[in-house]
Structure formats: structure tokens, C-alpha cells
Write a protein that holds these residues in place. Structure first.
Motif, PDB file in Angstrom:
ATOM      1  N   LYS A  11     -10.687   1.793   3.556  1.00  0.00           N
ATOM      2  CA  LYS A  11     -11.080   0.422   3.202  1.00  0.00           C
ATOM      3  C   LYS A  11      -9.855  -0.467   3.077  1.00  0.00           C
ATOM      4  N   LYS A  12     -10.008  -1.668   3.510  1.00  0.00           N
ATOM      5  CA  LYS A  12      -8.912  -2.620   3.413  1.00  0.00           C
ATOM      6  C   LYS A  12      -9.097  -3.473   2.159  1.00  0.00           C
ATOM      7  N   MET A  13      -8.012  -3.570   1.386  1.00  0.00           N
ATOM      8  CA  MET A  13      -7.972  -4.480   0.249  1.00  0.00           C
ATOM      9  C   MET A  13      -6.722  -5.311   0.462  1.00  0.00           C
ATOM     10  N   MET A  14      -6.826  -6.611   0.472  1.00  0.00           N
ATOM     11  CA  MET A  14      -5.670  -7.496   0.659  1.00  0.00           C
ATOM     12  C   MET A  14      -4.977  -7.238   1.999  1.00  0.00           C
ATOM     13  N   ASN A  15      -5.737  -6.980   3.044  1.00  0.00           N
ATOM     14  CA  ASN A  15      -5.238  -6.856   4.420  1.00  0.00           C
ATOM     15  C   ASN A  15      -4.380  -5.628   4.705  1.00  0.00           C
ATOM     16  N   GLU A  16      -4.418  -4.621   3.855  1.00  0.00           N
ATOM     17  CA  GLU A  16      -3.636  -3.410   4.136  1.00  0.00           C
ATOM     18  C   GLU A  16      -4.544  -2.191   4.074  1.00  0.00           C
ATOM     19  N   ASP A  17      -4.389  -1.260   5.022  1.00  0.00           N
ATOM     20  CA  ASP A  17      -5.152  -0.016   4.989  1.00  0.00           C
ATOM     21  C   ASP A  17      -4.680   0.802   3.801  1.00  0.00           C
ATOM     22  N   PHE A  18      -5.618   1.451   3.139  1.00  0.00           N
ATOM     23  CA  PHE A  18      -5.264   2.240   1.967  1.00  0.00           C
ATOM     24  C   PHE A  18      -5.145   3.710   2.318  1.00  0.00           C
ATOM     25  N   LYS A  19      -4.045   4.315   1.949  1.00  0.00           N
ATOM     26  CA  LYS A  19      -3.842   5.762   2.085  1.00  0.00           C
ATOM     27  C   LYS A  19      -3.499   6.304   0.706  1.00  0.00           C
ATOM     28  N   LEU A  20      -4.250   7.313   0.287  1.00  0.00           N
ATOM     29  CA  LEU A  20      -4.021   7.906  -1.024  1.00  0.00           C
ATOM     30  C   LEU A  20      -2.872   8.901  -0.951  1.00  0.00           C
ATOM     31  N   THR A  21      -1.838   8.644  -1.744  1.00  0.00           N
ATOM     32  CA  THR A  21      -0.671   9.545  -1.797  1.00  0.00           C
ATOM     33  C   THR A  21      -0.586  10.149  -3.194  1.00  0.00           C
ATOM     34  N   GLU A  22       0.240  11.178  -3.331  1.00  0.00           N
ATOM     35  CA  GLU A  22       0.416  11.802  -4.636  1.00  0.00           C
ATOM     36  C   GLU A  22       1.006  10.803  -5.621  1.00  0.00           C
ATOM     37  N   ALA A  23       1.916   9.943  -5.160  1.00  0.00           N
ATOM     38  CA  ALA A  23       2.539   8.943  -6.045  1.00  0.00           C
ATOM     39  C   ALA A  23       1.482   7.962  -6.568  1.00  0.00           C
ATOM     40  N   LYS A  24       0.577   7.539  -5.698  1.00  0.00           N
ATOM     41  CA  LYS A  24      -0.477   6.604  -6.129  1.00  0.00           C
ATOM     42  C   LYS A  24      -1.440   7.292  -7.091  1.00  0.00           C
ATOM     43  N   LEU A  25      -1.688   8.560  -6.823  1.00  0.00           N
ATOM     44  CA  LEU A  25      -2.572   9.333  -7.694  1.00  0.00           C
ATOM     45  C   LEU A  25      -1.954   9.465  -9.090  1.00  0.00           C
ATOM     46  N   LYS A  26      -0.662   9.774  -9.138  1.00  0.00           N
ATOM     47  CA  LYS A  26       0.019   9.924 -10.435  1.00  0.00           C
ATOM     48  C   LYS A  26       0.086   8.597 -11.185  1.00  0.00           C
ATOM     49  N   GLN A  27       0.341   7.503 -10.444  1.00  0.00           N
ATOM     50  CA  GLN A  27       0.407   6.178 -11.060  1.00  0.00           C
ATOM     51  C   GLN A  27      -0.929   5.848 -11.733  1.00  0.00           C
ATOM     52  N   THR A  28      -2.011   6.135 -11.038  1.00  0.00           N
ATOM     53  CA  THR A  28      -3.345   5.853 -11.581  1.00  0.00           C
ATOM     54  C   THR A  28      -3.649   6.764 -12.763  1.00  0.00           C
ATOM     55  N   LEU A  29      -3.289   8.038 -12.644  1.00  0.00           N
ATOM     56  CA  LEU A  29      -3.560   8.987 -13.724  1.00  0.00           C
ATOM     57  C   LEU A  29      -2.886   8.546 -15.021  1.00  0.00           C
ATOM     58  N   LYS A  30      -1.652   8.060 -14.931  1.00  0.00           N
ATOM     59  CA  LYS A  30      -0.946   7.620 -16.144  1.00  0.00           C
ATOM     60  C   LYS A  30      -1.716   6.499 -16.834  1.00  0.00           C
ATOM     61  N   MET A  31      -2.288   5.582 -16.051  1.00  0.00           N
ATOM     62  CA  MET A  31      -3.067   4.486 -16.644  1.00  0.00           C
ATOM     63  C   MET A  31      -4.357   5.018 -17.266  1.00  0.00           C
ATOM     64  N   VAL A  32      -4.959   6.012 -16.628  1.00  0.00           N
ATOM     65  CA  VAL A  32      -6.194   6.609 -17.154  1.00  0.00           C
ATOM     66  C   VAL A  32      -5.915   7.328 -18.472  1.00  0.00           C
TER      67      VAL A  32
END
Length: 195
Positions: free
Chosen positions: A168-189
Motif C-alpha cells: 500500500k502506498k502512503m504519502m506516495n511511497e511503497d511500504f516495505k516492512l523491515t526489522e528496523a521499522k518493526l522495532k521502531q513500532t514495537l518500542k512505541m507499543v
């Protein structure tokens, strides 16, 4: 009496699940399924009494596979952050290894076609309940209703997985889930779950 062939049974289950995910339950025709699985229509009825029983069996398999994947190397005594990280990794791996299972589960988990009582998830549920109780007892998270915990703890993960799978595109960029993005989100959770 005809002998059950595990390979044929697995082929029937696999093709049935693919067909249901693609065309819905109403699109599941025994003749089409037999052709896709390379068996005769009569062979299907050796393994399943009817379409309803087949769907129940497929749902049970997806649940068992999910529970086995989610509990791999998971320790309910782990800290909140470490335990959630293991759960996120295991659940992501399950989705990536079994994408058809995941889509089937998402499609059928809330329908009248599924008899949830036939699926024994007690080991999985006991591990998850113990993990949450331990985290609350240690003061790592607030006590809350299970639905609220699930929404906060896993809602973000599944939203990210869906963005990743659908690209899915959000703000004109294709999204790819990486370990860094996963960790960033987990910290907020984890922050959101803290007392």
C-alpha cells in the motif's frame, strides 16, 4: 475400505484453501477442487463428509499452525518487550510462510461456518495469559481487558503486515516492512502498554 493417502489429503486441503481464499466459500466446487488437486470428485469424500466439514478442518489446521508458529521459542516468563518482540517475529514469519493460511483465517474467523469449539487453543491461550499476567505482576504494563491488550499489542503489527503484503502506498511511497521499522513500532507499543 479405501486407504487414506496423506499426500492426496494434503493436496486437497491446499487447493481447497487456495480456492476459498480466491473465490470465497460459494466458489468452492467439488468438481473444480478435484481437478485442481488432481483427484476424482469421489476421492474428496474419502477425506471430508461435505464442504462444511472441510472448512472446519481447514480452519483447525490454520489455527494449529498459527499456534505452533507463535509459540516457537516463546517464553511466557520473558520481559514484556522481549516477549512481544518474539511474538511479533513469530507472527510475521507465520504470515510470510503461510500467506494462504493467513488470508483464509482472516476470511473465516468471524463467520457462522466456523465452530470455534472444535479448535483447542488452550496451550496457546495459557502461554499468552501467563505472559500478560507476568508483565502486569512485574509492573511492566497496566492491567487491562484482553481485547484492549490485543488491540494495542498486535493491532499495529497486523496493520504493518497488511501494508507490506499489499504494498500500500502512503504519502506516495511503497511500504516495505523491515526489522528496523518493526522495532521502531514495537518500542512505541511497549510505551503505550506501560502503566
Amino acid at each position: 475400505m479405501r486407504i487414506r493417502d496423506e499426500n492426496k489429503e494434503a493436496a486437497i486441503r491446499e487447493k481447497a484453501m487456495e480456492m476459498i481464499v480466491k473465490e470465497g466459500f460459494d466458489g468452492l466446487s467439488m468438481n473444480k477442487l478435484a481437478k485442481a488437486a488432481n483427484v476424482s470428485p469421489a476421492t474428496i469424500y474419502i477425506y471430508f463428509k461435505n464442504r462444511e466439514e472441510m472448512v472446519q478442518e481447514l480452519f483447525k489446521i490454520t489455527q494449529e499452525t498459527f499456534a505452533e508458529s507463535a509459540l516457537r521459542d516463546f517464553d511466557p516468563e520473558a520481559s514484556l518487550e522481549d516477549g512481544l518482540w518474539m511474538q511479533w517475529r513469530n507472527r510475521l514469519r507465520y504470515v510470510l510462510e503461510y500467506p494462504v493460511y493467513f488470508q483464509f483465517y482472516e476470511q473465516f474467523r468471524n463467520t457462522h461456518l466456523i465452530n470455534h469449539k472444535s479448535v483447542d487453543m488452550s496451550v496457546f491461550k495459557n502461554n499468552m495469559q501467563q505472559f500478560v499476567k507476568n508483565a502486569v505482576k512485574r509492573g511492566e504494563m497496566s492491567k487491562m481487558e484482553p481485547e484492549i491488550f490485543w488491540s494495542i499489542a498486535y493491532g499495529s503489527l497486523y496493520a504493518l503486515i497488511k501494508f507490506h503484503l499489499q504494498e500500500k502506498k502512503m504519502m506516495n511511497e511503497d511500504f516495505k516492512l523491515t526489522e528496523a521499522k518493526l522495532k521502531q513500532t514495537l518500542k512505541m507499543v511497549v510505551k503505550a502498554l506501560k502503566p
